[in-house]
Design a protein around this motif. Structure first.
Motif, PDB file in Angstrom:
ATOM      1  N   PRO A 273       6.137  48.950 -42.577  1.00 57.11           N
ATOM      2  CA  PRO A 273       6.345  49.288 -41.167  1.00 57.11           C
ATOM      3  C   PRO A 273       5.967  48.153 -40.211  1.00 57.11           C
ATOM      4  O   PRO A 273       6.552  48.042 -39.117  1.00 57.11           O
ATOM      5  CB  PRO A 273       5.422  50.503 -40.957  1.00 57.11           C
ATOM      6  CG  PRO A 273       5.277  51.099 -42.316  1.00 57.11           C
ATOM      7  CD  PRO A 273       5.262  49.925 -43.252  1.00 57.11           C
ATOM      8  N   ARG A 274       5.050  47.292 -40.624  1.00 56.95           N
ATOM      9  CA  ARG A 274       4.632  46.168 -39.774  1.00 56.95           C
ATOM     10  C   ARG A 274       5.697  45.081 -39.710  1.00 56.95           C
ATOM     11  O   ARG A 274       5.632  44.194 -38.855  1.00 56.95           O
ATOM     12  CB  ARG A 274       3.331  45.562 -40.316  1.00 56.95           C
ATOM     13  CG  ARG A 274       2.131  46.483 -40.300  1.00 56.95           C
ATOM     14  CD  ARG A 274       1.527  46.592 -38.907  1.00 56.95           C
ATOM     15  NE  ARG A 274       1.204  45.295 -38.333  1.00 56.95           N
ATOM     16  CZ  ARG A 274       0.071  44.642 -38.577  1.00 56.95           C
ATOM     17  NH1 ARG A 274      -0.838  45.158 -39.412  1.00 56.95           N
ATOM     18  NH2 ARG A 274      -0.163  43.476 -37.991  1.00 56.95           N
ATOM     19  N   LEU A 275       6.662  45.137 -40.622  1.00 59.14           N
ATOM     20  CA  LEU A 275       7.717  44.123 -40.648  1.00 59.14           C
ATOM     21  C   LEU A 275       8.921  44.523 -39.818  1.00 59.14           C
ATOM     22  O   LEU A 275       9.916  43.799 -39.776  1.00 59.14           O
ATOM     23  CB  LEU A 275       8.155  43.864 -42.098  1.00 59.14           C
ATOM     24  CG  LEU A 275       7.050  43.546 -43.109  1.00 59.14           C
ATOM     25  CD1 LEU A 275       7.652  43.183 -44.458  1.00 59.14           C
ATOM     26  CD2 LEU A 275       6.134  42.454 -42.613  1.00 59.14           C
ATOM     27  N   LEU A 276       8.827  45.663 -39.148  1.00 60.28           N
ATOM     28  CA  LEU A 276       9.935  46.182 -38.348  1.00 60.28           C
ATOM     29  C   LEU A 276       9.665  45.956 -36.863  1.00 60.28           C
ATOM     30  O   LEU A 276       8.514  45.912 -36.421  1.00 60.28           O
ATOM     31  CB  LEU A 276      10.127  47.672 -38.618  1.00 60.28           C
ATOM     32  CG  LEU A 276      10.211  48.106 -40.086  1.00 60.28           C
ATOM     33  CD1 LEU A 276      10.413  49.611 -40.168  1.00 60.28           C
ATOM     34  CD2 LEU A 276      11.303  47.362 -40.823  1.00 60.28           C
TER      35      LEU A 276
ATOM     36  N   PHE B  57      10.686  32.870 -38.485  1.00 63.41           N
ATOM     37  CA  PHE B  57       9.987  34.008 -39.095  1.00 63.41           C
ATOM     38  C   PHE B  57       9.297  34.774 -37.967  1.00 63.41           C
ATOM     39  O   PHE B  57       8.453  34.227 -37.260  1.00 63.41           O
ATOM     40  CB  PHE B  57       8.939  33.538 -40.105  1.00 63.41           C
ATOM     41  CG  PHE B  57       9.516  32.869 -41.312  1.00 63.41           C
ATOM     42  CD1 PHE B  57      10.169  33.601 -42.286  1.00 63.41           C
ATOM     43  CD2 PHE B  57       9.395  31.496 -41.478  1.00 63.41           C
ATOM     44  CE1 PHE B  57      10.703  32.972 -43.409  1.00 63.41           C
ATOM     45  CE2 PHE B  57       9.918  30.868 -42.590  1.00 63.41           C
ATOM     46  CZ  PHE B  57      10.576  31.610 -43.565  1.00 63.41           C
ATOM     47  N   LYS B  58       9.645  36.036 -37.812  1.00 60.36           N
ATOM     48  CA  LYS B  58       9.047  36.855 -36.764  1.00 60.36           C
ATOM     49  C   LYS B  58       7.780  37.559 -37.238  1.00 60.36           C
ATOM     50  O   LYS B  58       6.972  38.022 -36.425  1.00 60.36           O
ATOM     51  CB  LYS B  58      10.050  37.896 -36.264  1.00 60.36           C
ATOM     52  CG  LYS B  58      11.319  37.294 -35.669  1.00 60.36           C
ATOM     53  CD  LYS B  58      11.017  36.407 -34.468  1.00 60.36           C
ATOM     54  CE  LYS B  58      12.308  35.908 -33.836  1.00 60.36           C
ATOM     55  NZ  LYS B  58      12.046  34.988 -32.697  1.00 60.36           N
ATOM     56  N   ARG B  59       7.629  37.704 -38.543  1.00 60.00           N
ATOM     57  CA  ARG B  59       6.424  38.298 -39.113  1.00 60.00           C
ATOM     58  C   ARG B  59       5.885  37.359 -40.194  1.00 60.00           C
ATOM     59  O   ARG B  59       6.664  36.801 -40.979  1.00 60.00           O
ATOM     60  CB  ARG B  59       6.700  39.673 -39.727  1.00 60.00           C
ATOM     61  CG  ARG B  59       7.236  40.703 -38.765  1.00 60.00           C
ATOM     62  CD  ARG B  59       6.171  41.197 -37.797  1.00 60.00           C
ATOM     63  NE  ARG B  59       6.697  42.300 -36.989  1.00 60.00           N
ATOM     64  CZ  ARG B  59       7.355  42.147 -35.853  1.00 60.00           C
ATOM     65  NH1 ARG B  59       7.583  40.912 -35.382  1.00 60.00           N
ATOM     66  NH2 ARG B  59       7.796  43.194 -35.174  1.00 60.00           N
ATOM     67  N   ILE B  60       4.568  37.228 -40.244  1.00 59.42           N
ATOM     68  CA  ILE B  60       3.931  36.417 -41.272  1.00 59.42           C
ATOM     69  C   ILE B  60       2.840  37.251 -41.945  1.00 59.42           C
ATOM     70  O   ILE B  60       1.983  37.824 -41.258  1.00 59.42           O
ATOM     71  CB  ILE B  60       3.343  35.114 -40.690  1.00 59.42           C
ATOM     72  CG1 ILE B  60       4.475  34.260 -40.109  1.00 59.42           C
ATOM     73  CG2 ILE B  60       2.571  34.340 -41.764  1.00 59.42           C
ATOM     74  CD1 ILE B  60       4.037  32.974 -39.471  1.00 59.42           C
ATOM     75  N   VAL B  61       2.903  37.327 -43.264  1.00 59.45           N
ATOM     76  CA  VAL B  61       1.966  38.130 -44.053  1.00 59.45           C
ATOM     77  C   VAL B  61       1.084  37.188 -44.873  1.00 59.45           C
ATOM     78  O   VAL B  61       1.595  36.355 -45.613  1.00 59.45           O
ATOM     79  CB  VAL B  61       2.714  39.095 -44.998  1.00 59.45           C
ATOM     80  CG1 VAL B  61       1.726  39.905 -45.840  1.00 59.45           C
ATOM     81  CG2 VAL B  61       3.639  40.009 -44.215  1.00 59.45           C
TER      82      VAL B  61
ATOM     83  N   ASP C  49       2.395  38.807 -35.764  1.00 59.33           N
ATOM     84  CA  ASP C  49       3.686  38.480 -35.162  1.00 59.33           C
ATOM     85  C   ASP C  49       3.783  36.986 -34.875  1.00 59.33           C
ATOM     86  O   ASP C  49       2.783  36.341 -34.579  1.00 59.33           O
ATOM     87  CB  ASP C  49       3.874  39.255 -33.852  1.00 59.33           C
ATOM     88  CG  ASP C  49       3.858  40.755 -34.056  1.00 59.33           C
ATOM     89  OD1 ASP C  49       4.165  41.178 -35.178  1.00 59.33           O
ATOM     90  OD2 ASP C  49       3.536  41.479 -33.105  1.00 59.33           O
ATOM     91  N   ASN C  50       4.986  36.474 -34.974  1.00 58.81           N
ATOM     92  CA  ASN C  50       5.240  35.073 -34.644  1.00 58.81           C
ATOM     93  C   ASN C  50       6.384  35.039 -33.637  1.00 58.81           C
ATOM     94  O   ASN C  50       7.478  34.573 -33.920  1.00 58.81           O
ATOM     95  CB  ASN C  50       5.582  34.282 -35.905  1.00 58.81           C
ATOM     96  CG  ASN C  50       5.747  32.803 -35.658  1.00 58.81           C
ATOM     97  OD1 ASN C  50       4.959  32.202 -34.935  1.00 58.81           O
ATOM     98  ND2 ASN C  50       6.769  32.210 -36.243  1.00 58.81           N
ATOM     99  N   ILE C  51       6.111  35.601 -32.440  1.00 56.68           N
ATOM    100  CA  ILE C  51       7.166  35.750 -31.434  1.00 56.68           C
ATOM    101  C   ILE C  51       6.759  35.118 -30.101  1.00 56.68           C
ATOM    102  O   ILE C  51       5.610  34.725 -29.932  1.00 56.68           O
ATOM    103  CB  ILE C  51       7.512  37.240 -31.211  1.00 56.68           C
ATOM    104  CG1 ILE C  51       6.254  38.041 -30.838  1.00 56.68           C
ATOM    105  CG2 ILE C  51       8.147  37.830 -32.457  1.00 56.68           C
ATOM    106  CD1 ILE C  51       6.518  39.497 -30.573  1.00 56.68           C
TER     107      ILE C  51
END
Length: 285
Positions: free
Chosen positions: A120-123, A264-268, A283-285
């Motif tokens: 869900p965090r990747l949405l 990349f908008k999300r980084i894990v 987030d990478n926004i």
């Protein structure tokens, strides 16, 4: 010690088996999320390595010749076997190996549900998948996370995200545990896997012919990978990638422009201390 039987009987806890001529076999086990090293009593000889290889090749080394040029091959179950020794060079390229002195068997794992919490965090706010980078050191579970993300996206998760067409770029056959053209793990009903080809070629073929909603690939870092991902951005296909790096700064040293340009908008970040565990998602926004 029959390595194949040993793997079959202990696969759940096994991470890696290292076989070196003149040394005892070293085994890495995963116990309660911790990596534990164990030394076996068997002292490896050249004859022992040959017997292991013959068992793996089933007396048909020619079937693995293409893979061996890269210093590894994949056996049933999706386990990757790295080798070192004396390379045979032909026309300036590695053709094969002889006098193999070391082997590193990396055991493929299927940990269903390990990506459930982070998905869900990747949405985004519209519940659509964002382009994602997963980073960690080796042996922390990047490939296993990618495998489970592919499964969740392929099946879809009720109330979270609908099922998607998933293209997997699997150069070494690890994500899908591919062997003899068959997928060795549960990746759902809407997955297409491309193996034994460079990321650039695989992505181009998948985009042209399989109409994926998302493409998943492991271990980016080369200049060609950066170009490939830039092309994916312009195509509109979403992507999830992994990279060997212990920090975001280390990842930037390898693929900096992809991060600074916010492709990349999300980084894990996976945990350094516990395998298959997430340290942070940002987030990478």
């Amino acid at each position: 010690m029959d390595i194949i039987d040993f793997i079959n009987h202990h696969q759940e806890e096994l991470l890696e088996i290292r076989i070196r001529t003149g040394k005892k076999i070293m085994i890495l086990n995963l116990i309660a999320g911790e990596i534990v090293e164990e030394k076996m009593e068997t002292v490896v000889t050249k004859e022992y390595i040959l017997s292991v290889l013959n068992r793996m090749f089933k007396s048909s080394i020619y079937a693995y010749e293409q893979e061996l040029r890269n210093g590894y091959f994949t056996i049933k179950g999706g386990h990757r076997v790295g080798i070192s020794g004396e390379a045979i060079i032909e026309e300036g390229r590695v053709k094969n190996f002889r006098n193999i002195s070391s082997m590193n068997i990396r055991i493929a794992h299927e940990v269903k549900g390990c990506s459930n919490e982070i998905l869900p965090r990747l949405l985004n706010a519209e519940h659509r998948l964002e382009n994602t980078l997963i980073l960690s050191l080796p042996m922390c579970g990047k490939t296993t996370f990618l495998r489970d993300l592919a499964r969740n996206l392929s099946y879809g998760v009720e109330g979270v995200i609908p099922s998607m067409n998933v293209g997997i770029v699997d150069e070494r056959g690890e994500i899908a545990a591919s062997f003899d053209g068959s997928i060795g793990v549960d990746l759902g009903d809407k997955v297409d896997v491309m193996t034994s080809v460079s990321k650039c070629e695989a992505v181009n073929m998948l985009v042209r012919s399989m109409n994926p909603d998302v493409i998943i690939m492991d271990e980016i870092g080369l200049e060609d990978d950066i170009v490939t991902i830039k092309n994916l951005v312009s195509s509109g296909v979403k992507f999830i990638c992994s990279i060997h790096a212990d920090t975001l700064d280390a990842a930037k040293n390898r693929v900096g422009e992809l991060i600074t340009d916010k492709m990349f908008k999300r980084i894990v970040e996976l945990s350094k201390d516990k395998t298959f565990s997430v340290r942070s998602v940002f987030d990478n926004i």
